[in-house]
Design a protein around this motif. Structure first.
Motif, short mmCIF file in Angstrom:
data_model
loop_
_atom_site.label_atom_id
_atom_site.label_comp_id
_atom_site.label_asym_id
_atom_site.label_seq_id
_atom_site.Cartn_x
_atom_site.Cartn_y
_atom_site.Cartn_z
N VAL A 140 0.96 -1.31 0.05
CA VAL A 140 0.06 -0.06 -0.07
C VAL A 140 1.05 1.36 -0.10
CG1 VAL A 140 -1.74 1.22 1.27
CG2 VAL A 140 -2.00 -1.09 1.45
N TRP A 141 1.76 1.39 0.81
CA TRP A 141 2.80 2.42 1.06
C TRP A 141 3.51 2.67 -0.46
CZ3 TRP A 141 3.55 5.61 5.44
CH2 TRP A 141 4.66 6.67 5.10
N SER A 142 3.98 1.41 -0.90
CA SER A 142 4.78 1.58 -2.15
C SER A 142 3.90 2.19 -3.16
CB SER A 142 5.55 0.42 -2.63
OG SER A 142 6.20 -0.35 -1.54
N ASN A 143 2.92 1.74 -3.49
CA ASN A 143 2.12 2.15 -4.70
C ASN A 143 1.43 3.26 -4.27
OD1 ASN A 143 1.95 -0.39 -6.01
ND2 ASN A 143 0.23 -1.34 -5.01
N HIS A 144 1.24 4.05 -3.21
CA HIS A 144 0.75 5.29 -2.92
C HIS A 144 1.62 6.01 -1.91
CE1 HIS A 144 -2.55 3.45 -5.03
NE2 HIS A 144 -2.73 2.35 -3.86
N PRO A 145 2.87 6.28 -2.35
CA PRO A 145 3.73 6.88 -1.25
C PRO A 145 3.37 8.21 -0.76
CG PRO A 145 4.71 6.65 -3.49
CD PRO A 145 3.48 6.05 -3.48
N ILE A 146 2.67 9.05 -1.58
CA ILE A 146 2.58 10.53 -1.20
C ILE A 146 1.13 10.27 -0.36
CG2 ILE A 146 1.61 12.75 -1.81
CD1 ILE A 146 4.50 11.89 -3.01
N GLU A 147 0.16 9.77 -0.69
CA GLU A 147 -0.93 9.56 0.21
C GLU A 147 -0.34 9.07 1.43
OE1 GLU A 147 -1.02 8.82 -3.02
OE2 GLU A 147 -2.77 9.14 -3.93
N ALA A 148 0.04 7.77 1.43
CA ALA A 148 0.62 7.28 2.65
C ALA A 148 1.32 8.11 3.64
CB ALA A 148 1.08 6.01 2.52
N ALA A 149 2.42 8.53 3.25
CA ALA A 149 3.22 9.77 3.88
C ALA A 149 2.40 10.82 4.48
CB ALA A 149 4.35 10.05 3.21
N VAL A 150 1.51 11.49 3.67
CA VAL A 150 0.78 12.62 4.16
C VAL A 150 -0.14 12.07 5.33
CG1 VAL A 150 -1.00 14.42 3.48
CG2 VAL A 150 1.20 13.80 2.14
N SER A 151 -0.65 10.95 5.19
CA SER A 151 -1.53 10.43 6.00
C SER A 151 -1.01 10.21 7.60
CB SER A 151 -2.37 9.37 5.71
OG SER A 151 -3.20 9.43 4.56
N ALA A 152 0.05 9.52 7.21
CA ALA A 152 0.82 9.41 8.65
C ALA A 152 1.07 10.51 9.23
CB ALA A 152 2.16 8.39 8.30
N VAL A 153 1.56 11.44 8.82
CA VAL A 153 1.81 13.04 9.12
C VAL A 153 0.66 13.53 10.03
CG1 VAL A 153 2.08 15.50 8.98
CG2 VAL A 153 3.50 13.78 7.61
N TRP A 154 -0.45 13.40 9.21
CA TRP A 154 -1.85 14.09 9.94
C TRP A 154 -2.44 13.12 11.13
CZ3 TRP A 154 -1.40 18.91 9.63
CH2 TRP A 154 -0.90 19.40 8.61
N ILE A 155 -2.36 11.83 10.89
CA ILE A 155 -2.72 11.00 11.78
C ILE A 155 -1.95 11.01 13.14
CG2 ILE A 155 -2.97 8.56 12.50
CD1 ILE A 155 -3.70 7.74 9.61
N GLN A 156 -0.59 11.08 13.06
CA GLN A 156 -0.10 11.21 14.12
C GLN A 156 0.02 12.69 15.09
OE1 GLN A 156 2.73 7.47 12.79
NE2 GLN A 156 3.92 9.54 13.62
N VAL A 157 -0.15 13.70 14.28
CA VAL A 157 -0.27 14.97 14.61
C VAL A 157 -1.41 15.12 15.25
CG1 VAL A 157 -0.17 17.50 14.25
CG2 VAL A 157 1.62 16.17 13.30
#
Lengths: 608, 410
Positions: free
Chosen positions: A124-141
Motif C-alpha cells: 500500500v505504501w509503495s503504490n501510494h507513497p504520497i498519500e500514505a506519507a501525508v496520512s501518517a503525518v496528519w494521523i500522528q499529529v
C-alpha cells in the motif's frame, strides 16, 4: 536504456515536490478547520457572555477534580511524542525512504508469515507513497493534539483508543512487532519496539477514570515492566547472543560484536560530529571491555526488574530512577536519539519505555490522591449546552473535535488508496518525467508481425495504438516494458478491443520471427489478442527507428544492443498524442504498475 | 509482590507461583527467540555439489580448436557482480600470433557462452540466460567470427561446457532446461528445433535403469552423427553415456574396474576428435574425487586413463580437449598458480605441465603449431602466455584490453 535496477532515490524531486505540495494543501485544510473552530469558539463565548449578562448562565465555572497525575503524565508525554513522530513523518525522503530504510531492515529475519503480513502494508505504501506519507503525518499529529487537548471524559478516552489502534498498526507494519520474532533480540537495540508502548499507553488512557483511583493499575504496570526487564536481562546474558565480547576471533580474522557493530553503524549516519563521536567512543569502550559493559547492563536490568516487584515505594523510586538513567544512557549512546540514525520515524523505544514505567509508579504512588470526577459534562448537542458548559471544557472539546477531524482527514486518503492495487502514476513520472503531450501525425511504416503478416500503421486507423521499441534478446529493460504493456492490456478491460499494443524490434541482428516469437512466449504476450511485435529488414527497421527518433546501436564485448526506451500513444486518426520516456526505472512491480497505469490513462483519454 | 497480591485480591502464594511461572515462561520465550541463530547467508545455502570439498564442475571457461583456428571462451569484467561479468569469445586463426575478440554481437553475455565446433570449421555459440532473458540466442559462424548467422532456442541452455554440439552437417544438438533437462536438435539451417529426448524419457529407455539418471550433463555427436548424451548416474560405478540408436537409446559408457564400483560418476566433458569420441568424467567416492579420461576405440570399446586424484579443497576451474582425443584439466587449490594436468589417449599417466601464470582461466592446445597457450584474465585485461617446452616456462605473448560496457546490463 540505463536505469533498470536502480531504485528511485529517496530525494527524487518529483516525489518530494508532490509530497510537500500535498502537505501544504492539507495544512491549508487544517488551518481552515482551525479557523472554523475559532469562529465556533467565539460564537460560543459570545453567546455565553450575552446570556451571563442576562443572568442566564447556570454553571459559570464547573468544579472539576484534577486529572490523575499518572494519567496526565502518560497523556501529555505520549501526546507530545505522537506530535514529534508526526513531524518526523514530514521529512521529505519519507515517501520513498520509509520502506527501504525503515521497514525492510526491521522485517529482515522475521518469520515468513510476519514478512508476508508486513509486505501487504508495504504494498500500500509503495503504490501510494504520497498519500500514505501525508496520512501518517496528519494521523500522528492529530492523535498527539487530541491527547494533549482532551484531558478528561469520553473524548480523552477515545484519544487513548486512537493511540492504541494506530500504535498497533505502526508496531506491526512499521516495526515488524519490534523485531521480537527476529534473531538477536536485545533491549539495548530497542526491543520490543517503541510503538508497543504507544499501544499500551493508549489502552491505559482508554480505561475508565475510576481505574486510576486504585493502586492495582500502577502495580500491574510496574510488575509487567519488572517482568519485562528480567526477561531482557536474561536475553542480554544469553551467551549465544554475543554481548559478552566486544569482538570475536574468527577463522578469517577479528569481527566486532553486535553492540560495537551497532554503535559503528549508528555513528556512520549523518549527524553532528560530537554526537557520532560519543556513540563511537561507547563502541570503542565496549570493544575493549565488552564483558564489563554487558555485566553492568545485565545486572542493572535484572536489579530494576526485581525491584519493580517490590512493594516498598523507596525501592521502587530507586528502580524508577535507574530505569530513567539507563534508558537515557541507551537512548543517547546506542539508539543515537532514535531519530538521528538514518530516516528516523520516532525517538525509538527508550523514552516511551521510561515514560510508561514512570507513569506506572505515579499510578501506584498517587492512586489515593485521585478523585473521580462526578460532574456530568453536557453533551455537545445536549439541550442547554451553551448555558451549562464550562468555557475551558468547551474550548478543549472543540480543539479535540478539530484533532479528530485532522485524524479522519489524514486517514481517509490512505484508506481510499489502499483499495487501489494500481501504483500511482507519479512513480512513473518520478522515473521518466511527465509525458510529452503532442499533436503531430505519426509516420507510417510497413513491417511484418510475429505471424508473418504485413502490418502498416495506416491499417490500424480507427484504433488507439500504443507503440514501443523492444529488443527481443534484451536482458533488462525490454522484458519489463513488455510486462508494462501486458498490464496495460489488463487495465483496459473491455476497451482493449479498441486498442492495438505494438512493438517494433530494436535490434538489427536478432530480428527474425524466431526471436519475436521467442520473446512473446517468454513474456506471455503470445496470449494477447491485440499484441503485434513487428519486424522487417534492417533498412525497413532503420527507417522506422529514424522516423520515431529511436537510437539503436550495436555495442561490443558481450553488451546488449543499446536503444532508446520510448512509448508513443497514437490516436485513432493516426496522430501522435503522447510521447513517454519508457525507461522502466527500478523495474519493480510498483514501477511497472505505475507506468501501465499512466499508459492506460493516456489511452483512455483518447478513447473518450 | 505482597502488595500485588493484596491489591489484586489473590492469595499471596498463588500469585508468587504465578509470577514465578510467568517469569520462567517469559524468560524462556525470550531466550529461545534470542537464541535463534541468524539465518545462514544465501551464499552458504547454495553450496556447490562437491565431494570431499573438491569442486569438479568447471566454469564455462574453456577452449577448442578446429582446422581453421582456435577459440577460447572466458569470463571477464567484475566477476563478483553477475551483471558486470561479460563472457568473451576470442579467436586465433592458424598461423597468426594474436587473438582477436569475436564475441557475437547483439546479446548480453552475462549468463555465459557455450561453444561447439565441427570439422567443417563451423562454430556455434549459445548465450546462456541472464537477468530477464530466459531463452538462449544462438550464433553460428564459419569464418572465425567475422560473419554470424543467428537463431534462438526455445528455452535456456544448461550451464554445461557441452550444452551445445555441432554435427558435421551443421545439425545442432542443445541441452536446454525446458520442463526439466531436454535435448533438442535443429535442422541444418538451425531455423527450427525439435525435442529429441528429455531426461524423463531417456530414463525410461531400456537400459537406463542401470544408470538411474540424476542429471543430463552434455551432448555430442558420434562418428555416425548420432547424438550422444552425457549424464550423472545415481547408481554407483556406472558412466552415463547414452547414444541414440534409431528410436532407442543405449547406455554405451565404459565399464569401470571393481575399484570404482562404489563411486558416483558424472560425465564432465566430451571431446569429439575425428572418429574418436572422448569423454572426461569424475568419480567421487569415500576415498575422494578423481578424474578419468576415456576414449572410444574402433568397435565401440573404450580405453580409460588412470585416475587423476584431486586433493581435498581443490577446484577444477577449466577442462577442455587437447585436440588429440585427450583432455587438459586446470586445478586450483586457492594458491596463486593453478595446476595443469594433461592426458592423451594411450598414455601411461596424467602429465603435469609447468604451472600456468597467475590469473589463468583456461589453456589452449593448438594442434597446428603444437603449442600450448595459457589465457589469463584480470578485469578487462586479456593475456596470452605460451609454454616454452624446452625451458618449461611460460612467456607472455599478447595483452589486450577488452572494451567491456560496464553497467549496460542493468
Amino acid at each position: 536504456m540505463s536505469g533498470m535496477g536502480v531504485p528511485l532515490q529517496t530525494n527524487n524531486p518529483v516525489i518530494v515536490s508532490a509530497f510537500k505540495s500535498s502537505l501544504l494543501h492539507q495544512s491549508l485544510v487544517v488551518l481552515a478547520i482551525l479557523a472554523l473552530l475559532a469562529v465556533a469558539w467565539i460564537f460560543l463565548r459570545s453567546a455565553q457572555l450575552e446570556r451571563a449578562s442576562k443572568g442566564d448562565l447556570i454553571d459559570k465555572v464547573a468544579s472539576v477534580s484534577p486529572e490523575p497525575v499518572a494519567r496526565r503524565v502518560l497523556r501529555i508525554g505520549f501526546g507530545l511524542i505522537w506530535i514529534f513522530d508526526g513531524i518526523l513523518q514530514g521529512q521529505s525522503s519519507m515517501p520513498l525512504g520509509l520502506v527501504p530504510q525503515v521497514i525492510q531492515p526491521t522485517e529482515a529475519g522475521s518469520p515468513h508469515w510476519l514478512q508476508s503480513l508486513v509486505n501487504s502494508g508495504v504494498g500500500v505504501w509503495s503504490n501510494h507513497p504520497i498519500e500514505a506519507a501525508v496520512s501518517a503525518v496528519w494521523i500522528q499529529v492529530g492523535i498527539g493534539v487530541w491527547l494533549l487537548v482532551a484531558p478528561r471524559g469520553r473524548l480523552s478516552r477515545l484519544g487513548g483508543l486512537a493511540s492504541c489502534g494506530w500504535g498497533v498498526i505502526v508496531w506491526i507494519f512499521g516495526e515488524s512487532l519490534g523485531g521480537i520474532l527476529a534473531p538477536g533480540l536485545s533491549w539495548m537495540f530497542g526491543a520490543p519496539g517503541a510503538a508497543v508502548f504507544y499501544f499500551v499507553a493508549g489502552a491505559l488512557l482508554a480505561l475508565p477514570e475510576g481505574a486510576w483511583a486504585k493502586r492495582v493499575l500502577g502495580r500491574a504496570v510496574l510488575c509487567s515492566m519488572g517482568l519485562f526487564f528480567v526477561g531482557m536481562a536474561v536475553l542480554q546474558a544469553w551467551p549465544a547472543n554475543g554481548f559478552w565480547h566486544g569482538h570475536v576471533h574468527t577463522a578469517s580474522g577479528t569481527a566486532v560484536g553486535p553492540l560495537v557493530s551497532m554503535a559503528q553503524s549508528m555513528a556512520a549516519t549523518p549527524q553532528p560530529s560530537f554526537l557520532s563521536r560519543m556513540v563511537l567512543d561507547f563502541g570503542t569502550l565496549d570493544d575493549a571491555h565488552g564483558f564489563a559493559v554487558n555485566l553492568v547492563v545485565v545486572v542493572v536490568l535484572g536489579a530494576i526488574g526485581i525491584a519493580l516487584f517490590s512493594n516498598k515505594p523507596a525501592v521502587i523510586r530507586w528502580a524508577i530512577l535507574a530505569t530513567v538513567v539507563i534508558c537515557i544512557a541507551d537512548w543517547v549512546l546506542i539508539e543515537d536519539f532514535g531519530f538521528l540514525g538514518g530516516l528516523g520515524t520516532d525517538p525509538n523505544s527508550m523514552i516511551p519505555m521510561a515514560l510508561f514505567t514512570c507513569s506506572g509508579y505515579f499510578a501506584y504512588a498517587h492512586a489515593h490522591e485521585t478523585v473521580v470526577a462526578r460532574t456530568k459534562t453536557p453533551g455537545l448537542f445536549a439541550p442547554g449546552f451553551l448555558r451549562r458548559v464550562n468555557p475551558t471544557y468547551a474550548l478543549r472539546a472543540l480543539a479535540a473535535f478539530g484533532a479528530i477531524v485532522v485524524v479522519v482527514l489524514g486517514a481517509a486518503p490512505m484508506a481510499v488508496a489502499s483499495l487501489n492495487n494500481q501504483a500511482d502514476p507519479i512513480i512513473a513520472n518520478a522515473t521518466d518525467g511527465t509525458p510529452d503531450v503532442v499533436d503531430m501525425p505519426a509516420p507510417n511504416f510497413s513491417l511484418i508481425d510475429q505471424n508473418g503478416h504485413v502490418v502498416t500503421l495506416k491499417s490500424l486507423r480507427g484504433k488507439i495504438v500504443a507503440l514501443t521499441f523492444l529488443d527481443p534478446v534484451c536482458t533488462a529493460d525490454c522484458p519489463v516494458i513488455a510486462q508494462e504493456f501486458r498490464q496495460t492490456d489488463g487495465l483496459l478491460g473491455g476497451n482493449r478491443r479498441r486498442v492495438e499494443l505494438l512493438a517494433v524490434v530494436a535490434n538489427p541482428i536478432d530480428r527474425s520471427l524466431v526471436f519475436t516469437n521467442a520473446f512473446d512466449r517468454q513474456e506471455g504476450l503470445d496470449r494477447l489478442g491485440n499484441w503485434l511485435y513487428l519486424t522487417g529488414s534492417v533498412p525497413q527497421l532503420t527507417q522506422v527507428w529514424d522516423s520515431f527518433g529511436v537510437q539503436v546501436s550495436i555495442e561490443p564485448a558481450g553488451a546488449m544492443i543499446a536503444h532508446s526506451d520510448i512509448a508513443y500513444v497514437i490516436d485513432s486518426a493516426g496522430t501522435t498524442r503522447f510521447i513517454n520516456n519508457a525507461d522502466p526505472g527500478p523495474g519493480t512491480t510498483v514501477s511497472q504498475s505505475s507506468f501501465s497505469g499512466e499508459l492506460t490513462s493516456e489511452i483512455e483519454q483518447l478513447l473518450r | 509482590m505482597r502488595s500485588c497480591a493484596r491489591n489484586l485480591g489473590i492469595p499471596r502464594r498463588s500469585l508468587t507461583v504465578a509470577v514465578l511461572l510467568a517469569t520462567l515462561v517469559f524468560g524462556a520465550t525470550f531466550v529461545v527467540l534470542g537464541a535463534v541463530p541468524h539465518r545462514a547467508d544465501a551464499s552458504t545455502s547454495a553450496l556447490p555439489r562437491a565431494v570431499s570439498n573438491t569442486e569438479v564442475h568447471p566454469l564455462l571457461n574453456t577452449s577448442l580448436t578446429n582446422a581453421q583456428g582456435s577459440f577460447v571462451d572466458v569470463a571477464m569484467g567484475h566477476l563478483d557482480e553477475p551483471l558486470n561479468t561479460f563472457w568473451q569469445l576470442f579467436y586465433l586463426p592458424n598461423g597468426k600470433s594474436n587473438w582477436t575478440l569475436v564475441t557475437p554481437p547483439g546479446v548480453a553475455s552475462n549468463g555465459g557462452l557455450v561453444m561447439a565446433a565441427n570439422e567443417r570449421n563451423a562454430l556455434v555459440v549459445g548465450f546462456r540466460p541472464s537477468n530477464f532473458l530466459t531463452y538462449s540466442p544462438v550464433s553460428i559462424t564459419d569464418d572465425g567470427g567475422h560473419v554470424w548467422s543467428v537463431t534462438a532456442l526455445p528455452d535456456g541452455l544448461l550451464d554445461r561446457n557441452d550444452a551445445l554440439a555441432l554435427g558435421g552437417d551443421g545439425e545442432i544438438a542443445a541441452l536446454i532446461d525446458g520442463y526439466g533437462p531436454e535435448v533438442m536438435t535443429s535442422n541444418g539451417s538451425a531455423s527450427t528445433w525439435r525435442s529429441l529426448v528429455s531426461q524423463e524419457s531417456l530414463s525410461k529407455s531400456p537400459n537406463a535403469n542401470r544408470c538411474g539418471i540424476k542429471d543430463l550433463t552434455g551432448v555430442t555427436f558420434s562418428e555416425e552423427s548420432d547424438v550422444v548424451v552425457g549424464a550423472s548416474c545415481a547408481r554407483p560405478g556406472v558412466v552415463g553415456i547414452f547414444e541414440e540408436t534409431g528410436s532407442s537409446w543405449d547406455l554405451i559408457g565404459p565399464s569401470l574396474s571393481s575399484k570404482s564400483a562404489h563411486n558416483d560418476v558424472e560425465v564432465l566433458d566430451f571431446a569429439p576428435v575425428g572418429a574418436v569420441t572422448a569423454a572426461l568424467f569424475a568419480e567421487s567416492g569415500p576415498l575422494g574425487t578423481s578424474l578419468v579420461s576415456a576414449w572410444q576405440k574402433t568397435g565401440g570399446t573404450w580405453g580409460t586413463s588412470p585416475p587423476l586424484s584431486l586433493r581435498p579443497s581443490t577446484t577444477v576451474t577449466s577442462v577442455g580437449p587437447d585436440g588429440e582425443g585427450g583432455f587438459f584439466v586446470l586445478v586450483s587449490d586457492g594458491s596463486s598458480k593453478p595446476t595443469l594436468e594433461l592426458y592423451r589417449p594411450g598414455g601411461a599417466s596424467w602429465e603435469r605441465l609447468a604451472s600456468p601464470p597467475q590469473g589463468t582461466k583456461t589453456v589452449v592446445f593448438i594442434a597446428a603449431t603444437r603449442s600450448i597457450e595459457s589465457i589469463t584474465v584480470n578485469g578487462d585485461n586479456f593475456g596470452c602466455w605460451v609454454l616454452n617446452a624446452q625451458e618449461n616456462t611460460w612467456g607472455e605473448r599478447q595483452r589486450l584490453i577488452v572494451p567491456i560496457q560496464y553497467g549496460s546490463s542493468s
